[in-house]
Design a protein around this motif. Structure first.
Motif, short mmCIF file in Angstrom:
data_model
loop_
_atom_site.label_atom_id
_atom_site.label_comp_id
_atom_site.label_asym_id
_atom_site.label_seq_id
_atom_site.Cartn_x
_atom_site.Cartn_y
_atom_site.Cartn_z
N ASN A 164 -31.39 -25.71 61.48
CA ASN A 164 -31.14 -24.20 61.27
C ASN A 164 -31.06 -24.18 59.59
N MET A 167 -34.71 -24.25 58.62
CA MET A 167 -35.34 -22.91 58.83
C MET A 167 -34.93 -22.08 57.50
N GLU A 168 -33.68 -22.04 57.39
CA GLU A 168 -33.30 -20.72 56.46
C GLU A 168 -33.83 -21.18 55.02
N GLU A 221 -32.77 -15.62 62.80
CA GLU A 221 -34.01 -16.49 62.63
C GLU A 221 -35.27 -15.82 63.37
N ARG A 340 -43.05 -23.13 61.10
CA ARG A 340 -42.10 -22.27 61.72
C ARG A 340 -42.52 -22.06 63.14
#
Length: 376
Positions: A164, A167-168, A221, A340
């Motif tokens: 996570n 991804m951020e 997300e 992603r």
């Protein structure tokens, strides 16, 4: 006539039933542990761990002490704090006997305890406590095995957290790649309408505010395809304010795919590339027009999105470099979006780019309508 008789299927012997109960309790404990070692997750999982071990009591603690306790002997919690701290420091299983667990209750079933360390990514993070009338070698081994399983779940929780965070970070990097020239030029275009067409200037300013608000939002997300395409429309309105009839856009979207969840900012970077490359070629054309088409189609279990321009095209080798994450390539976020998509849906769902010098470019995004862990 044939007669069918239904009867309950058997799980087999006692060993089979015991194995089923163990797997069932492990599956009940797993979701909470995958959230990490916290008071809330410990409270939700510890009763299933006690059922898995079949003991009168069980507890979970971090390096600072017990987080949760289930079963009998709750009055022993304070007596175990020092042992938990010691196990969390040494990484060795310890057995606590009656001398430490002194008790005035003659009927208390928790006379001894096993304290096994919890290790996640080579770091001691806490301990599993198993309370029983007396300890045996088999119970010690069982406690250590369950502690090892719990440690594995906590490692998976850390991997989820790291994913996570990654991804951020990728989304933040993509935001940083949004061309500052687009922002300056958009404001310049808006300013040019302030005197000649104030109403349009006001509308464009509101569209610009909504576009930047969406692009730089910090929650979620994933988003719906409808929201992503609405942001794309705002972007294109601002670009058309600059270029007028030199930019022609065709948008075809099947209503069935609008609610589909997609990674945040996965379409807008592709459109920005298409506008940039499409307009590069427009000056060399007889009509001086750059054309862009965006389509989204329903393919049963999947959604197919295509972004196509009639621009200069690109060398396929350079596209491969951009998809590999080469930041020197003049393609906004292409590798970022590809990575992603693969992280969200698997390697089968990366970007497909069809291009050649002088032949324009088509970027194809294919996403499943439903995927585990993907929700708005």
């Amino acid at each position: 006539m044939a007669r069918w008789r239904w009867r309950r299927t058997s799980l087999g012997g006692e060993a089979d039933r015991a194995a089923f109960r163990a797997l069932h309790n492990a599956s009940l404990a797993s979701p909470a542990l995958r959230e990490g070692l916290t008071t809330a997750s410990a409270e939700r999982s510890v009763r299933h761990l006690r059922a898995l071990l079949g003991t009168p009591a069980a507890g979970l603690g971090d390096t600072s002490g017990l987080l949760a306790w289930d079963g009998l002997g709750g009055h022993h919690r304070a007596q175990l704090a020092g042992t938990i701290a010691q196990v969390s420091e040494t990484g060795r299983t310890m057995i606590v006997d009656e001398r430490t667990l002194s008790c005035q209750d003659g009927g208390c079933e928790v006379r001894q305890a096993i304290v096994s360390p919890l290790v996640a990514e080579d770091t001691l993070v806490g301990a599993l406590v198993v309370g029983a009338p007396h300890t045996t070698g088999g119970l010690v081994r069982a406690a250590d095995e369950v502690a090892s399983w719990v440690s594995g779940q906590l490692e998976l929780a850390e991997l989820d957290l790291s994913r996570n965070r990654l991804m951020e970070a990728e989304v933040r990097a993509l935001r940083a790649q949004i061309s500052p020239h687009f922002i300056y030029n958009s404001l310049g275009a808006i300013a040019s309408f302030v005197r000649t067409d104030p109403d349009r200037a006001r509308e464009l300013l509101l569209e610009f505010a909504d576009f930047t608000r969406y692009s730089f939002r910090r929650h979620g997300e994933y988003t719906t395809l409808a929201e992503e395409l609405r942001s794309v429309e705002r972007y294109l309105l601002l670009e058309q304010a600059r270029f007028g009839d030199r930019l022609q856009v065709t948008l075809q979207v099947a209503p069935e795919v609008l609610p589909v969840a997609v990674p945040f900012l996965c379409i807008q970077p592709l459109v920005e590339n298409a506008v940039r490359h499409g307009l590069e070629a427009s000056a060399d054309k007889e009509d001086g027009v750059g054309r862009l088409s965006i389509t989204a189609r329903d393919l049963d279990q999947e959604c197919l999105i295509e972004v196509e321009d009639d621009g200069t095209g690109e060398d396929p080798e350079r596209v491969r470099q951009a998809l590999a994450g080469d930041t020197s390539m003049d393609s906004v976020g292409l590798g970022n979006v590809d990575a992603r998509l693969r992280n969200a849906y698997g390697d089968d769902y990366g970007l497909v780019v069809e291009t050649a010098p002088g032949a324009g470019t088509k970027v194809i995004v294919r996403v499943p309508k439903f995927a585990p862990g993907v929700q708005v």
